[in-house]
Design a protein around this motif. Structure first.
Motif, short mmCIF file in Angstrom:
data_model
loop_
_atom_site.label_atom_id
_atom_site.label_comp_id
_atom_site.label_asym_id
_atom_site.label_seq_id
_atom_site.Cartn_x
_atom_site.Cartn_y
_atom_site.Cartn_z
N GLY A 71 -3.73 14.01 -14.15
CA GLY A 71 -2.47 13.80 -14.87
C GLY A 71 -1.32 13.36 -14.00
N SER A 72 -1.61 12.78 -12.85
CA SER A 72 -0.55 12.31 -11.94
C SER A 72 -0.51 10.78 -11.98
N THR A 73 0.66 10.22 -11.60
CA THR A 73 0.85 8.76 -11.71
C THR A 73 1.66 8.22 -10.54
N ILE A 74 1.26 7.05 -10.05
CA ILE A 74 2.06 6.28 -9.08
C ILE A 74 2.60 5.06 -9.81
N TYR A 75 3.90 4.78 -9.62
CA TYR A 75 4.51 3.58 -10.19
C TYR A 75 4.94 2.68 -9.03
N VAL A 76 4.50 1.41 -9.09
CA VAL A 76 4.88 0.43 -8.08
C VAL A 76 5.35 -0.83 -8.80
N ASN A 77 6.60 -1.16 -8.59
CA ASN A 77 7.19 -2.37 -9.19
C ASN A 77 7.03 -2.39 -10.71
N GLY A 78 7.16 -1.21 -11.33
CA GLY A 78 7.12 -1.11 -12.79
C GLY A 78 5.74 -0.90 -13.40
N ASN A 79 4.69 -0.93 -12.57
CA ASN A 79 3.33 -0.73 -13.07
C ASN A 79 2.82 0.65 -12.68
N GLY A 80 2.24 1.37 -13.65
CA GLY A 80 1.76 2.72 -13.39
C GLY A 80 0.26 2.77 -13.12
N TYR A 81 -0.14 3.66 -12.18
CA TYR A 81 -1.54 3.84 -11.81
C TYR A 81 -1.82 5.34 -11.77
N THR A 124 0.85 -1.20 0.00
CA THR A 124 0.00 0.00 0.00
C THR A 124 0.88 1.24 0.00
N VAL A 125 0.55 2.18 -0.91
CA VAL A 125 1.31 3.43 -1.02
C VAL A 125 0.36 4.59 -0.77
N ASN A 126 0.67 5.40 0.24
CA ASN A 126 -0.10 6.61 0.54
C ASN A 126 0.72 7.84 0.15
N VAL A 127 0.07 8.78 -0.55
CA VAL A 127 0.76 9.97 -1.03
C VAL A 127 0.21 11.20 -0.30
N TYR A 128 1.13 12.01 0.26
CA TYR A 128 0.76 13.23 0.99
C TYR A 128 1.47 14.43 0.36
N VAL A 129 0.85 15.58 0.53
CA VAL A 129 1.50 16.86 0.17
C VAL A 129 1.80 17.59 1.47
N GLN A 130 3.05 18.08 1.58
CA GLN A 130 3.44 18.85 2.77
C GLN A 130 3.79 20.27 2.35
N SER A 131 3.24 21.23 3.08
CA SER A 131 3.51 22.63 2.75
C SER A 131 2.99 23.54 3.87
N ASN A 175 3.03 26.59 10.40
CA ASN A 175 3.30 25.17 10.59
C ASN A 175 3.13 24.42 9.27
N LEU A 176 4.03 23.47 9.04
CA LEU A 176 3.89 22.61 7.85
C LEU A 176 2.69 21.68 8.05
N GLN A 177 1.88 21.57 7.01
CA GLN A 177 0.70 20.71 7.04
C GLN A 177 0.90 19.54 6.07
N LYS A 178 0.42 18.37 6.47
CA LYS A 178 0.51 17.18 5.62
C LYS A 178 -0.90 16.75 5.25
N THR A 179 -1.19 16.71 3.93
CA THR A 179 -2.53 16.38 3.43
C THR A 179 -2.45 15.20 2.47
N GLN A 180 -3.24 14.16 2.73
CA GLN A 180 -3.24 13.00 1.84
C GLN A 180 -4.00 13.33 0.55
N ILE A 181 -3.40 12.95 -0.59
CA ILE A 181 -4.06 13.22 -1.87
C ILE A 181 -4.47 11.95 -2.62
N THR A 182 -3.89 10.80 -2.30
CA THR A 182 -4.33 9.55 -2.93
C THR A 182 -3.68 8.36 -2.23
N THR A 183 -4.16 7.17 -2.57
CA THR A 183 -3.59 5.93 -2.06
C THR A 183 -3.82 4.82 -3.08
N VAL A 184 -2.96 3.81 -3.06
CA VAL A 184 -3.13 2.67 -3.96
C VAL A 184 -2.58 1.44 -3.26
#
Length: 216
Positions: free
Chosen positions: A139-149, A122-129, A163-172
């Motif tokens: 138009g964004s992509t996650i690659y895991v073990n050579g496969n793109g999603y 499982t891969v969780n993607v966050y933005v910090q700012s 303060n820096l904030q962390k916001t989740q934008i997707t998961t796979v």
């Protein structure tokens, strides 16, 4: 002389019989006239009485009760179930991008064993700012073990400049082949199409990549 007497006697008998017959006839005729019971009763005409049966009153069927229509529940998207692990492997890690600004992506991954031949990753993607207000990004992509999603990131709105904030934008979650007892290296990378400015810098893509090493 004797014959003459006999004739006279017979004549008297006949007269008496005639008188008796006439008397009987007259008496019988008067009796009929005086006896009301012997008067012929008038003929009764048979009256046919037709009785029409009145229809039974039946209560008219009640009008059907209107059943209120209930809106059919709208189907909601159900994420694919995460395979249950067998408990042998439970490893995790993280890495981040480096844009040279305070706007970056943080990638957190977790690997668990499904069976002796496969891992669930499982891969969780966050933005910090700091303060950031942007809409959804395609138009964004996650690659895991050579496969793109491909994915569309969620909108982000926060205004904290201290303060820096962390916001989740997707998961796979994906399945990766891995034999029990082996060590597998799983390449993971995220290309987030930001297409904007941050702290005066033009940023098109924010890329983070690394290799997750898992002892299966």
């Amino acid at each position: 002389m004797a014959k003459q007497k006999t004739n006279i006697f017979i004549t008297l008998v006949l007269v008496l019989l005639i008188i008796a017959a006439v008397t009987a006839w007259i008496t019988h005729d008067k009796a009929q006239e005086s006896d009301p019971d012997n008067t012929a009763a008038p003929e009764n005409s048979s009256e046919v009485i037709v009785t029409t049966a009145e229809p039974l009153e039946t209560s008219s069927p009640a009008a059907p009760t209107a059943v209120p229509e209930t809106a059919a529940p709208q189907p909601t998207a159900t994420p694919a179930p995460t395979p249950q692990g067998d408990g042998r492997v439970n490893q995790s890690g993280s890495f981040r991008s480096d844009t040279g600004t305070k706007l970056n992506t943080i990638i957190e991954w977790k690997a668990v064993s499904i069976d002796e031949h496969n891992l669930s990753v499982t891969v969780n993607v966050y933005v910090q700012s700091y303060s950031l207000e942007i809409g959804s990004r395609a138009g964004s992509t996650i690659y895991v073990n050579g496969n793109g999603y491909s994915f569309r990131s969620s909108p982000i709105t926060h205004t904290d400049n201290n303060n820096l904030q962390k916001t989740q934008i997707t998961t796979v979650t994906v399945t990766v082949p891995a034999e029990a007892g082996s060590t597998v290296n799983i390449p993971i990378s995220v290309d987030w199409y930001y297409h904007g400015q941050y702290s005066g810098e033009d940023i098109e893509h924010i890329i983070a990549e690394s290799i997750a090493t898992v002892n299966a």
